[in-house]
Enzyme design. Structure first.
Site: not given
Ligand code: NDP
Length: 367
Positions: A134, A219
């Site tokens: 989401k 949410y």
């Molecule tokens: P993070 O920044 O921690 O991780 C995102 C990952 O996406 C990065 O580590 C990277 O992984 C990859 N990525 C690819 N392109 C980019 C870019 N241009 N900039 C940054 N990262 C990039 O974010 P979150 O994990 O917190 O959030 C990711 C998604 O999950 C969001 O859409 C958020 O809304 C959702 N979310 C949902 C939750 C829930 O409870 N359902 C809780 C938290 C987040 P890599 O290095 O492997 O490419």
């Protein structure tokens, strides 16, 4: 995946099964069905991707088997940590080749919001089921493209709405649908936290598509819909910004919004990146009420009604979510609260209307 023959052999049933009475043969088949596992690759190995991977260790029906990442060092760590074979590791440049990999059934897209659409459509075109975090996309137009692409590819599109499988949430929803609260005429949703690092993607309009509404306000929107069991017909909204440096143009800091429903019910909600301790749902009916606090955090969720507390065992949300999504994809199981692309799209339509209402001051009709 374990074939029927492999399974029967492993269970020592290969010769037995042919001579079993019909009912025993059926139960052997049911065992085989239980053995059917959704093999998942995670795309985006960030903070939430890691949480999902850890939770999946306890899954019975879903298994982490692959990764898609732009960071080679993370791929190496995940290979070791989760026993992922090199042939199931991809980058954003070559993940389309996943279509030739029969060992992966679905990809869980956990990248920043603006990448959900291109990544989900890429996965669908590769013929794999899509589970997308989401908010499903940046707006309803993108959401519709995703739904259409997954439909055209004949794959499922599911949204990571983990609360739709959480036991106390489901019990409140069950009681609401059973009329135990009477006519439910009011919902309050408070969703917020104080966001830190100003350089993170969540505060970058290009990547986040907005601010707190995209991340946490969703949410309350989603919760209002499942707690009341209706779809809103209008919204109004007001935006407040105390820090225009941190929250630039197009990145909302705080929005209060209201939704009206066909029954006459109203929802009053708050979405913010500037206040902690905001994770609360309140549902009021003519015969009773339900209160959840925390309502959407990682839990344990606390819920009580006018009858007293609701008790249910806390299970890591993402473990239940992934097992249930596996059952949905593999067995056609229908969840009480939908988690498909159409469900994600409904929230995006409302988000679009909330932004328009906040910008114009008008009451926006949704019908
Ligand atoms: P993070 O920044 O921690 O991780 C995102 C990952 O996406 C990065 O580590 C990277 O992984 C990859 N990525 C690819 N392109 C980019 C870019 N241009 N900039 C940054 N990262 C990039 O974010 P979150 O994990 O917190 O959030 C990711 C998604 O999950 C969001 O859409 C958020 O809304 C959702 N979310 C949902 C939750 C829930 O409870 N359902 C809780 C938290 C987040 P890599 O290095 O492997 O490419």
């Amino acid at each position: 995946m374990t074939s029927r023959r492999d399974f029967l052999q492993k269970a020592g049933l290969s010769t037995l099964a042919v001579s079993l009475p019909f009912t025993d043969a059926l139960s052997a088949m049911n065992l085989e069905r239980e053995d059917k596992v959704l093999r998942v690759a995670i795309m985006g190995l960030g903070s939430y991707g890691t949480r999902v991977a850890e939770a999946m260790k306890d899954c019975k029906r879903a298994k982490l088997v692959g990764v898609i990442s732009g960071t080679p060092s993370k791929i190496e760590t995940w290979k070791q940590k989760y026993g992922i074979p090199a042939k199931n590791c991809y980058t954003y440049e070559n993940y389309h080749q996943i279509k030739d990999n029969p060992d992966i059934d679905a990809v869980y897209v956990i990248t920043p919001n603006s990448l959900h659409k291109p990544h989900s459509i890429g996965v669908a075109k590769a013929g794999k089921h899509v589970i997308c975090e989401k908010p499903m996309a940046l707006n309803a137009e993108e959401g519709r493209e995703m739904v259409a692409a997954c439909k055209a590819a004949g794959v499922h599109l599911l949204v990571g709405y983990r609360m739709h499988f959480e036991a106390k949430t489901l019990e409140v929803v069950r009681r609401q649908r059973a009329g135990e609260f009477g006519k439910t005429l009011f919902f309050q949703g408070l969703s917020g936290f104080m966001i830190g690092d100003p350089t993170q993607w969540r505060l970058n309009r290009e990547l986040a598509g907005g601010g707190s509404m995209m991340d946490i306000g969703v949410y309350s929107i989603n919760g209002a819909r499942y707690m009341l069991g209706e779809e809103p017909i209008w919204v109004t909204a007001q935006e407040v910004k105390t820090d225009p440096v941190k929250f630039k143009q197009g990145v909302d800091e705080t929005i209060t919004f209201q939704m009206g429903f066909p029954s006459g019910a109203v929802a009053s909600c708050l979405s913010t990146y500037s206040m902690n301790n905001l994770d609360k749902f309140f549902l009021n009916g003519t015969k009773g009420f339900a209160e959840m606090q925390p309502s959407t955090g990682y839990g344990p969720i606390q819920a009580r009604t006018n009858q007293g507390p609701i008790e249910a065992q806390h299970i890591t949300h993402q473990t239940t979510q992934m097992d249930e999504m596996a059952a949905l994809i593999l067995d056609g199981k229908k969840p009480l609260i939908p988690v498909d692309g159409e469900e994600g799209l409904k929230d995006l339509v409302i988000i679009d209307a909330i932004y328009e209402a906040a910008r114009t001051g008008a009451r926006i009709s949704l019908i």
